[in-house]
Design an enzyme around this catalytic site. Structure first.
Site, PDB file in Angstrom:
ATOM      1  N   SER A   1       0.782  -1.160   0.029  1.00 58.79           N
ATOM      2  CA  SER A   1       0.038  -0.054   0.061  1.00 58.79           C
ATOM      3  C   SER A   1       0.868   1.313   0.168  1.00 58.79           C
ATOM      4  CB  SER A   1      -0.950   0.030   1.383  1.00 58.79           C
ATOM      5  OG  SER A   1      -1.981   0.913   1.077  1.00 58.79           O
TER       6      SER A   1
ATOM      7  N   ASP B   1      -6.120  -3.761  -1.721  1.00 56.57           N
ATOM      8  CA  ASP B   1      -4.925  -3.472  -0.818  1.00 56.57           C
ATOM      9  C   ASP B   1      -4.152  -4.577  -0.273  1.00 56.57           C
ATOM     10  OD1 ASP B   1      -3.422  -2.473   1.442  1.00 56.57           O
ATOM     11  OD2 ASP B   1      -5.013  -0.983   1.987  1.00 56.57           O
TER      12      ASP B   1
END
Length: 283
Positions: free
Chosen positions: A38, A158
């Site tokens: 991320s 993510d």
């Protein structure tokens, strides 16, 4: 031994990592491989291209543009982060990413994503940042507020949903001596998330919903193992010396600057010990 750099995510807490990495560049540190999750991947790619100061510069300039990261984006596009501004306009022309330097770097770079169909992490090697930008975008596409990213037949989100700190994955790839940058303070324990929300939002992807429900347990176990390896001298950890007072969607530029500077300060305090540890890793 191959050295690796493992970068945790954490939305706006990731600007702490950017501060640490800028000090690493200042000191000329080099790693055989970098793996980011991320926000860790977003800032890690600028480390590989050698662009010191780029992350804090464009964050301060564009953070409060509604097309960057905002509820306006979420309402109008279905995604909290603006795809066009963040992944095309900024790196391609507004604050150019050095794609050529990335291509020439001898550091292997990986972004961790979550495969929503399997509920497992995907560790994707990026060799061409311009043509694989969707991998970076997928890694940072937070659940609930992002659309699924299609990449080579996979539906991705993510990476922090399935492997927030991919140290073990990197060790399996052959990176034996690793520096880990965390964005939570020492002693942090992740709490369970809303299980019902996961089931409702991702009912079509039960394995991913299950991963979200178990995320806290996997995360806490990862931290436990990292600190065990740290005590054994097998990894070197840099993490906030105190709790970072910054929200996941922070807009206050002074707060963002302060967290960035905290990362720089913590890195400088640990630099002598880090260099000694890295020298030992080479022997």
């Amino acid at each position: 031994m191959k050295t690796g750099l493992v970068l945790e995510g954490g939305a706006m807490r990731g600007i702490y990592t950017a501060g640490v990495l800028d000090v690493f560049m200042e000191q000329g540190l080099h790693f055989d491989g970098v793996i980011g999750v991320s926000a860790g991947a977003l800032h890690g790619c600028s480390f590989v291209s050698g662009q010191k100061g780029r992350s804090i510069r464009y964050f301060k300039k564009y953070r409060n543009d509604k097309h960057f990261m905002s509820m306006w984006n979420l309402v109008h596009t279905g995604e909290v982060v603006g795809k066009q501004l963040c992944y095309h306009d900024i790196p391609e022309r507004l604050d150019p990413y050095d794609y050529e330097a990335f291509l020439k770097s001898d550091t292997e770079f990986y972004a961790t994503c979550s495969n929503v169909e399997t509920g497992k992490a995907e560790y994707i090697k990026i060799t061409d940042m311009l043509n694989q930008i969707d991998v970076l975008r997928a890694s940072a596409s937070m659940p609930y507020v992002s659309k699924l990213v299609d990449y080579q037949g996979m539906k991705l989100l993510d990476g922090g949903c399935t492997d927030s700190i991919p140290l073990e994955a990197f060790r399996r790839m052959g990176f034996e001596k690793n520096v880990v940058i965390l964005t939570q303070h020492k002693g942090y324990v992740k709490k369970p998330q809303n299980a019902k929300m996961a089931e409702l939002r991702y009912h079509k992807y039960p394995e991913f919903a299950e991963a979200l429900k178990e995320r806290h347990s996997v995360y806490n176990q990862s931290l436990k193992e990292i600190h065990r390896l740290e005590e054994a001298g097998e990894v070197f950890v840099i993490q906030p010396s105190e709790k970072l007072e910054i929200s996941r969607m922070e807009t206050d530029l002074d707060v963002i600057q302060s967290v960035y500077e905290r990362g720089m300060m913590d890195a400088r305090v640990r630099m002598k010990a880090l260099k000694e540890w890295m020298e030992e890793a080479k022997r």
